[in-house]
Design an enzyme around this catalytic site. Structure first.
Site, mmCIF file in Angstrom:
data_model
loop_
_atom_site.group_PDB
_atom_site.id
_atom_site.type_symbol
_atom_site.label_atom_id
_atom_site.label_comp_id
_atom_site.label_asym_id
_atom_site.label_seq_id
_atom_site.Cartn_x
_atom_site.Cartn_y
_atom_site.Cartn_z
ATOM 1 N N ASN A 1 -10.089 -0.860 -0.836
ATOM 2 C CA ASN A 1 -8.853 -0.794 -0.347
ATOM 3 C C ASN A 1 -7.994 -0.989 -1.902
ATOM 4 O OD1 ASN A 1 -6.337 -1.261 0.071
ATOM 5 N ND2 ASN A 1 -7.067 -1.854 2.068
ATOM 6 N N HIS B 1 -3.800 6.906 2.142
ATOM 7 C CA HIS B 1 -4.167 5.716 1.532
ATOM 8 C C HIS B 1 -5.472 5.241 2.576
ATOM 9 C CE1 HIS B 1 -4.299 1.283 0.936
ATOM 10 N NE2 HIS B 1 -3.778 0.810 1.874
ATOM 11 N N CYS C 1 0.234 -1.120 -0.165
ATOM 12 C CA CYS C 1 -0.515 0.018 -0.340
ATOM 13 C C CYS C 1 0.580 1.472 0.146
ATOM 14 C CB CYS C 1 -0.696 -0.124 0.899
ATOM 15 S SG CYS C 1 -2.188 -1.603 1.007
HETATM 16 O O1 UT7 Z 1 -4.359 -1.619 4.042
HETATM 17 C C1 UT7 Z 1 -3.159 -2.547 4.383
HETATM 18 C C2 UT7 Z 1 -4.530 -3.547 4.588
HETATM 19 N N1 UT7 Z 1 -5.543 -2.608 5.213
HETATM 20 C C3 UT7 Z 1 -5.567 -4.093 6.620
HETATM 21 O O2 UT7 Z 1 -4.992 -5.260 6.923
HETATM 22 C C4 UT7 Z 1 -7.086 -3.739 7.004
HETATM 23 C C5 UT7 Z 1 -6.704 -3.660 8.765
HETATM 24 N N2 UT7 Z 1 -7.924 -4.148 9.650
HETATM 25 C C6 UT7 Z 1 -9.258 -3.561 9.584
HETATM 26 O O3 UT7 Z 1 -9.770 -2.957 8.854
HETATM 27 C C7 UT7 Z 1 -9.725 -4.897 10.557
HETATM 28 O O4 UT7 Z 1 -9.447 -5.022 11.466
HETATM 29 C C8 UT7 Z 1 -10.885 -5.334 9.495
HETATM 30 C C9 UT7 Z 1 -12.223 -4.805 9.589
HETATM 31 C C10 UT7 Z 1 -10.320 -6.357 8.877
HETATM 32 C C11 UT7 Z 1 -11.450 -6.155 10.588
HETATM 33 O O5 UT7 Z 1 -12.152 -5.514 12.226
HETATM 34 P P1 UT7 Z 1 -12.128 -6.124 12.893
HETATM 35 O O6 UT7 Z 1 -12.915 -5.141 14.264
HETATM 36 O O7 UT7 Z 1 -10.374 -6.250 13.579
HETATM 37 O O8 UT7 Z 1 -12.276 -7.823 13.117
HETATM 38 P P2 UT7 Z 1 -12.131 -8.771 13.580
HETATM 39 O O9 UT7 Z 1 -11.197 -10.221 12.143
HETATM 40 O O10 UT7 Z 1 -11.778 -8.567 14.823
HETATM 41 O O11 UT7 Z 1 -13.545 -9.711 13.826
HETATM 42 C C12 UT7 Z 1 -13.485 -9.558 15.546
HETATM 43 C C13 UT7 Z 1 -15.372 -10.217 14.658
HETATM 44 C C14 UT7 Z 1 -15.125 -11.548 14.637
HETATM 45 O O12 UT7 Z 1 -16.421 -12.526 15.083
HETATM 46 P P3 UT7 Z 1 -15.430 -13.584 16.780
HETATM 47 O O13 UT7 Z 1 -14.683 -14.651 15.767
HETATM 48 O O14 UT7 Z 1 -15.160 -12.938 17.422
HETATM 49 O O15 UT7 Z 1 -17.067 -13.524 16.596
HETATM 50 C C15 UT7 Z 1 -14.445 -12.008 12.973
HETATM 51 O O16 UT7 Z 1 -15.476 -13.732 12.066
HETATM 52 O O17 UT7 Z 1 -16.463 -10.180 13.145
HETATM 53 C C16 UT7 Z 1 -16.528 -11.328 12.339
HETATM 54 N N3 UT7 Z 1 -16.510 -10.970 11.146
HETATM 55 C C17 UT7 Z 1 -17.175 -10.261 10.762
HETATM 56 N N4 UT7 Z 1 -18.303 -10.486 10.657
HETATM 57 C C18 UT7 Z 1 -19.021 -10.186 9.414
HETATM 58 C C19 UT7 Z 1 -14.147 -10.699 10.797
HETATM 59 N N5 UT7 Z 1 -15.492 -10.006 9.410
HETATM 60 C C20 UT7 Z 1 -17.164 -9.973 9.432
HETATM 61 C C21 UT7 Z 1 -17.323 -10.025 7.829
HETATM 62 N N6 UT7 Z 1 -18.906 -10.223 8.214
HETATM 63 N N7 UT7 Z 1 -16.781 -9.240 6.806
#
Ligand code: UT7
Length: 331
Positions: free
Chosen positions: A288, A258, A118
């Site tokens: 993104n 970004h 990125c």
């Molecule tokens: O540009 C550089 C690259 N960008 C990135 O790497 C992105 C940076 N990270 C992020 O933007 C965020 O971490 C995400 C948007 C990817 C994820 O958000 P989060 O608040 O960090 O969620 P999480 O991965 O900690 O997941 C929380 C919960 C989980 O459920 P459990 O295990 O707590 O029951 C996930 O399974 O949300 C669940 N979950 C979803 N639920 C519905 C994760 N993705 C989804 C989804 N829809 N798409």
């Protein structure tokens, strides 16, 4: 790398390309267990563009480049170099830059790819400004282009909601309109490769039936880890800008971050005490797009009249590697 030098190098022209096909949050609801109610508040994304089956990274890059050359009034034959920032090239080799060179008929340009995920566009821009300032080149085409959908696992709801495809391009040359390249702070931390990785298909784990079965040819993301690292670094880059450049954020017309996640951008601005209205955002419509996101956003800002010649613009990037960059220019 950490530089501060006043170079009379400017962005002479800009262009972008977004493929026609659109993938909305409600489309994703039919593909994985997710919802618009989850995606939008957590990311700021409503839809993203995906390239057509017969398109690849170099096609998008070439389309963006043609617009940038036209807006700069530069002929392809007058380009000395083309650098394509991409982590999703058409092939390992030949470089996407070489394919773009041929498509444009830029027969006098040395061409190559630069991979800094990125942060690729700000890395490439800094390279281009350096070679122009040292008179190694006169006209340099810098492109950020990504076909992320080709490497996205549409069975993994944690990652597939984030990414879109796009290309953005800028023509750089010695300043004629009062523009300048003022400051660049670029960095990397390769100690945690697994937080953002495409594990297979390279020399470490060559493509095989096994790697494909494990879906290891797709991007894997430890979202929380990247999120925290991005907020910390972007906050630091914003907060230290005035002491490092002598330019206050009040003087900067626009910050183009970004477009990774609206919450990452909000948190960094809040912590650094910078007014969020300075940030240009289009993540709701493009998602993104990695190295393409900054030039696509800047092209849009100029087309909309939000950015004019003479304005100070700060680019902020953070991504895989890990890599980051803060670049201040006068447009
Ligand atoms: O540009 C550089 C690259 N960008 C990135 O790497 C992105 C940076 N990270 C992020 O933007 C965020 O971490 C995400 C948007 C990817 C994820 O958000 P989060 O608040 O960090 O969620 P999480 O991965 O900690 O997941 C929380 C919960 C989980 O459920 P459990 O295990 O707590 O029951 C996930 O399974 O949300 C669940 N979950 C979803 N639920 C519905 C994760 N993705 C989804 C989804 N829809 N798409």
């Amino acid at each position: 790398m950490h530089t501060q030098q006043r170079l009379a190098v400017e962005i002479a022209g800009l262009g972008s390309y977004l493929p026609e096909r659109i993938l909305t949050n409600s489309d994703l609801e039919k593909m994985v267990d997710t919802s618009d109610e989850w995606i939008f508040p957590r990311t700021g994304i409503r839809e993203r563009h995906l390239l057509a089956d017969d398109e690849a990274t170099s096609d998008m890059a070439t389309a963006a480049a043609r617009t940038a050359l036209e807006s700069a009034g530069t002929a392809a034959a007058d380009l000395d170099a083309i650098v394509v920032a991409t982590c999703t090239p058409d092939y390992f080799f030949p470089a996407t830059g070489c394919l773009v060179q041929a498509a444009l008929g830029a027969e006098n340009a040395m061409s190559f790819d630069l991979e800094a995920a990125c942060s690729g566009f700000v890395f490439a821009l800094t390279w281009a400004a350096g070679v122009i300032a040292s008179r190694l080149a006169h006209n340099v085409l810098v492109i950020g282009a990504e076909a992320l959908s080709r490497f996205t696992d549409y069975t993994d709801r944690r990652s597939c909601i984030l990414f879109g495809d796009a290309a953005g391009a800028a023509v750089l040359r010695p300043a004629q309109n009062g523009g300048e390249f003022i400051y660049a702070e670029l960095g990397s931390d390769g100690s945690r490769p697994n937080v953002l990785i495409t594990p297979a298909g390279g020399a470490r784990a060559p493509a095989s039936h096994d790697t494909v079965e494990r879906r290891d040819h797709y991007m894997k993301i430890q979202g929380r880890e990247v999120f925290k690292a991005a907020v910390n670094k972007l906050t630091e880059l914003l907060a230290t800008l005035p002491e490092r450049t002598g330019v206050s954020l009040d003087e900067v017309k626009m910050v183009i971050p970004h477009q990774s996640n609206v919450r990452i951008i909000n948190s960094a601005f809040q912590r650094a005490g910078v007014d969020l209205s300075k940030a240009y955002m289009n993540i709701d419509r493009v998602g993104n797009t990695s190295s393409a996101s900054i030039p696509v956003a800047m092209t849009e800002a100029v087309e909309r009249g939000a950015l004019e010649r003479g304005d100070l613009v700060l680019f902020l990037a953070f991504g895989g590697g890990l890599t980051w960059g803060s670049v201040l220019i006068r447009y």
